[in-house]
Structure formats: structure tokens, C-alpha cells
Write an enzyme that holds these catalytic residues in place. Sequence first.
Site, PDB file in Angstrom:
ATOM      1  N   ASP A  78      -5.381  -0.086   6.391  1.00 29.35           N
ATOM      2  CA  ASP A  78      -4.565   1.009   5.860  1.00 29.35           C
ATOM      3  C   ASP A  78      -3.888   1.758   6.994  1.00 29.35           C
ATOM      4  O   ASP A  78      -3.626   2.954   6.899  1.00 29.35           O
ATOM      5  CB  ASP A  78      -5.458   1.963   5.049  1.00 29.35           C
ATOM      6  CG  ASP A  78      -4.637   2.902   4.179  1.00 29.35           C
ATOM      7  OD1 ASP A  78      -5.164   3.968   3.792  1.00 29.35           O
ATOM      8  OD2 ASP A  78      -3.463   2.586   3.900  1.00 29.35           O
ATOM      9  N   LYS A 126       1.667  -0.589   9.221  1.00 25.62           N
ATOM     10  CA  LYS A 126       1.842  -1.790   8.377  1.00 25.62           C
ATOM     11  C   LYS A 126       2.222  -3.007   9.220  1.00 25.62           C
ATOM     12  O   LYS A 126       1.872  -4.117   8.877  1.00 25.62           O
ATOM     13  CB  LYS A 126       2.896  -1.510   7.296  1.00 25.62           C
ATOM     14  CG  LYS A 126       2.602  -0.229   6.511  1.00 25.62           C
ATOM     15  CD  LYS A 126       1.137  -0.118   6.065  1.00 25.62           C
ATOM     16  CE  LYS A 126       0.746   1.294   5.680  1.00 25.62           C
ATOM     17  NZ  LYS A 126      -0.727   1.479   5.559  1.00 25.62           N
ATOM     18  N   ASP A 134      -4.110  -2.206   1.938  1.00 29.56           N
ATOM     19  CA  ASP A 134      -3.353  -1.253   1.144  1.00 29.56           C
ATOM     20  C   ASP A 134      -1.853  -1.415   1.423  1.00 29.56           C
ATOM     21  O   ASP A 134      -1.459  -1.942   2.467  1.00 29.56           O
ATOM     22  CB  ASP A 134      -3.784   0.192   1.493  1.00 29.56           C
ATOM     23  CG  ASP A 134      -3.176   1.215   0.536  1.00 29.56           C
ATOM     24  OD1 ASP A 134      -2.997   2.367   0.953  1.00 29.56           O
ATOM     25  OD2 ASP A 134      -2.871   0.847  -0.621  1.00 29.56           O
ATOM     26  N   ASN A 135      -1.005  -0.983   0.492  1.00 28.51           N
ATOM     27  CA  ASN A 135       0.445  -0.864   0.715  1.00 28.51           C
ATOM     28  C   ASN A 135       1.170  -2.168   0.959  1.00 28.51           C
ATOM     29  O   ASN A 135       2.171  -2.199   1.685  1.00 28.51           O
ATOM     30  CB  ASN A 135       0.729   0.067   1.906  1.00 28.51           C
ATOM     31  CG  ASN A 135      -0.009   1.361   1.817  1.00 28.51           C
ATOM     32  OD1 ASN A 135      -0.851   1.659   2.682  1.00 28.51           O
ATOM     33  ND2 ASN A 135       0.285   2.143   0.805  1.00 28.51           N
ATOM     34  N   GLU A 139       0.120   5.720  -4.305  1.00 29.43           N
ATOM     35  CA  GLU A 139      -0.728   6.881  -4.624  1.00 29.43           C
ATOM     36  C   GLU A 139       0.082   8.045  -5.200  1.00 29.43           C
ATOM     37  O   GLU A 139       1.122   8.404  -4.671  1.00 29.43           O
ATOM     38  CB  GLU A 139      -1.505   7.343  -3.379  1.00 29.43           C
ATOM     39  CG  GLU A 139      -0.706   7.517  -2.125  1.00 29.43           C
ATOM     40  CD  GLU A 139      -0.702   6.274  -1.249  1.00 29.43           C
ATOM     41  OE1 GLU A 139      -0.845   5.164  -1.787  1.00 29.43           O
ATOM     42  OE2 GLU A 139      -0.537   6.402  -0.032  1.00 29.43           O
TER      43      GLU A 139
HETATM   44  N1  LIG Z   1      -6.582   3.016  14.807  1.00 24.80           N
HETATM   45  C1  LIG Z   1      -5.270   2.816  14.552  1.00 24.80           C
HETATM   46  N2  LIG Z   1      -4.613   1.810  15.134  1.00 24.80           N
HETATM   47  C2  LIG Z   1      -3.296   1.665  14.875  1.00 24.80           C
HETATM   48  N3  LIG Z   1      -2.574   2.479  14.088  1.00 24.80           N
HETATM   49  C3  LIG Z   1      -3.220   3.490  13.529  1.00 24.80           C
HETATM   50  C4  LIG Z   1      -4.567   3.695  13.701  1.00 24.80           C
HETATM   51  N4  LIG Z   1      -4.930   4.799  13.017  1.00 24.80           N
HETATM   52  C5  LIG Z   1      -3.838   5.243  12.397  1.00 24.80           C
HETATM   53  N5  LIG Z   1      -2.804   4.488  12.731  1.00 24.80           N
HETATM   54  C6  LIG Z   1      -1.461   4.751  12.344  1.00 24.80           C
HETATM   55  C7  LIG Z   1      -1.421   4.747  10.850  1.00 24.80           C
HETATM   56  C8  LIG Z   1      -0.428   5.745  10.347  1.00 24.80           C
HETATM   57  C9  LIG Z   1      -0.515   5.871   8.862  1.00 24.80           C
HETATM   58  C10 LIG Z   1      -0.529   4.474   8.179  1.00 24.80           C
HETATM   59  N6  LIG Z   1      -0.315   4.579   6.736  1.00 24.80           N
HETATM   60  C11 LIG Z   1       0.926   4.645   6.265  1.00 24.80           C
HETATM   61  O1  LIG Z   1       1.885   4.666   7.016  1.00 24.80           O
HETATM   62  C12 LIG Z   1       1.117   4.790   4.786  1.00 24.80           C
HETATM   63  C13 LIG Z   1       2.358   5.221   4.317  1.00 24.80           C
HETATM   64  C14 LIG Z   1       2.598   5.397   2.948  1.00 24.80           C
HETATM   65  C15 LIG Z   1       3.921   5.837   2.479  1.00 24.80           C
HETATM   66  C16 LIG Z   1       4.480   5.261   1.334  1.00 24.80           C
HETATM   67  C17 LIG Z   1       5.724   5.693   0.865  1.00 24.80           C
HETATM   68  C18 LIG Z   1       6.404   6.677   1.561  1.00 24.80           C
HETATM   69  F1  LIG Z   1       7.617   7.111   1.109  1.00 24.80           F
HETATM   70  C19 LIG Z   1       5.861   7.254   2.712  1.00 24.80           C
HETATM   71  C20 LIG Z   1       4.619   6.837   3.156  1.00 24.80           C
HETATM   72  C21 LIG Z   1       1.561   5.153   2.026  1.00 24.80           C
HETATM   73  C22 LIG Z   1       0.319   4.730   2.499  1.00 24.80           C
HETATM   74  O2  LIG Z   1      -0.706   4.489   1.635  1.00 24.80           O
HETATM   75  C23 LIG Z   1       0.095   4.538   3.865  1.00 24.80           C
HETATM   76  O3  LIG Z   1      -1.146   4.104   4.258  1.00 24.80           O
HETATM   77 MG   LIG Z   2      -2.223   3.389   2.570  1.00 25.89          MG
END
Ligand SMILES: Nc1ncnc2c1ncn2CCCCCNC(=O)c1cc(-c2ccc(F)cc2)cc(O)c1O
Ligand SMILES: [Mg+2]
Length: 214
Positions: free
Chosen positions: A141, A144, A169-170, A199
Amino acid sequence: TQSTRPQRLLGAVKKNATRGDPRSVVKAIDQFCRQKEWAMNVGDEKGCILDSVVSELNPATVLELGTYCGYSTVRIASMLPPHAKLITLEFNPDYAAVARQVIAWAGLEDKVQLVEGASGDLIPKMSEQFEVETFDLVFLDHWKDRYLPDTKLMEECGLLKKGSVLLADNVICPGTPEYLEYVRASPRYESQYFRSHLEYTKVEDGLEKSVFLG
Ligand SMILES: Nc1ncnc2c1ncn2CCCCCNC(=O)c1cc(-c2ccc(F)cc2)cc(O)c1O
Ligand SMILES: [Mg+2]
């Protein structure tokens, strides 16, 4: 100074949820996201699919990539058997700080190890630093475009065994096309799509469950 959305979400948990009651924490976050501010938690609809995968698998070791505010961390950890452990990786220190408090409010800190850092850096250190051989369940999650490279990395590091389950997810919104193509085409995975919605919205999204065949 202005509060952030994760800080306001934490405030809603402290105000509306009962300490030590994971279900009330989940409910408080869903209410906040429906009534006050949208936030990118897996949410209640996809959350039920997540719950069914966890309860069917009864995993002893779980890896979560992307903690955010700890919503799915709490959902998963609240269903784990006594000595099971969940390791969750979060890149953003502000998100991690909020997630630690959400997890503590739910009374699940003993089941959860939150590690700050990037998945690409931490995955290769898993076995030595966190004393884990393989993961029964991985919940993807995070970024992406990291789903595919990190899946290949987990394969290479021997973190997956026959029967390990990847739950992503997603896969529709925001979408993970390269990852989907890989797990659906690979003879090493048996994949299944669970259609749902982004969500707290009516936009299509879903979870992809992929069983590693070894
Ligand atoms: N340990 C690690 N290693 C690498 N990356 C890492 C990390 N730990 C964090 N991150 C960086 C993750 C940043 C958030 C990722 N999730 C998402 O970007 C996300 C976006 C939407 C979304 C959908 C429609 C829209 F209009 C807008 C947003 C929905 C979701 O359910 C999402 O999970
Ligand atoms: Mg998500």
C-alpha cells in the site's frame, strides 16, 4: 502552526475511540474520513476484503509496505494470533509518528513493529535485522511504482515461500499496471482480483491477491 491531516485524524481517534479497542479506532477513522476529511486509508469496504484474507490465512508473519496513519496496521494486527508479528514500513516520519500513536491507542504495540525508511532499502535487511525468515502475508500500500520492484526484491531476498500471499491495494486507482501484468502473467503466482471502490468514494478500485507458488 497548522495541524496536518494525519494529526487531525489522530485527534478524532483520541476523541471518539476507546483505548485498547481496535474496532473503535477503525470506526473512528472511517467516520472522520467520511464526515470530515478524505484520507488514503484502505477504508471500510476494501478493509472487509483485507479482513477476510487475513482471517482465512491466519498469518504468523506479516509485512505491510506503507503504514500512513496505521489504519490497515490496526485492522490486520487486531486479527493476528497471539505470537504473530506485523512489521510495517513507513517512509514519512510525520506519518510514522501519527501511526505509532494510533497503534498504541488500539493497544496493539506488542504485535506491531513500525520501521521508518524506504522499502527498497529495508527489504534486503529484513532477515538479518528483524529476525524474519519469510512472510506469510505482504500488504502492499505504498508508492504504486514500487509494488513491482519490491516484489522482485522480496523474491530475490527469499522472503516469500510457497503459499505466501501478496495483497495489493489500489491496483485500479491510482493503479499499478506493471505490477498487475507481472503477477497475472507469472507462472509463479496465482492471482485473483477483488473488485471494490476507492476508499470512501464510488470510484472503482480493488485489491489483487497473489499467492506465491514457490
Ligand atoms: N516504506 C516505504 N517505502 C516506499 N514508499 C513508501 C514507504 N512508506 C510510504 N511510502 C510512500 C507511500 C505514499 C502513499 C502511498 N499511497 C498512495 O499513494 C495512495 C493514494 C491514493 C489516492 C487515490 C486517488 C487519489 F485521487 C489520490 C490518492 C489511495 C490510496 O489507497 C493510496 O494508498
Ligand atoms: Mg492504498
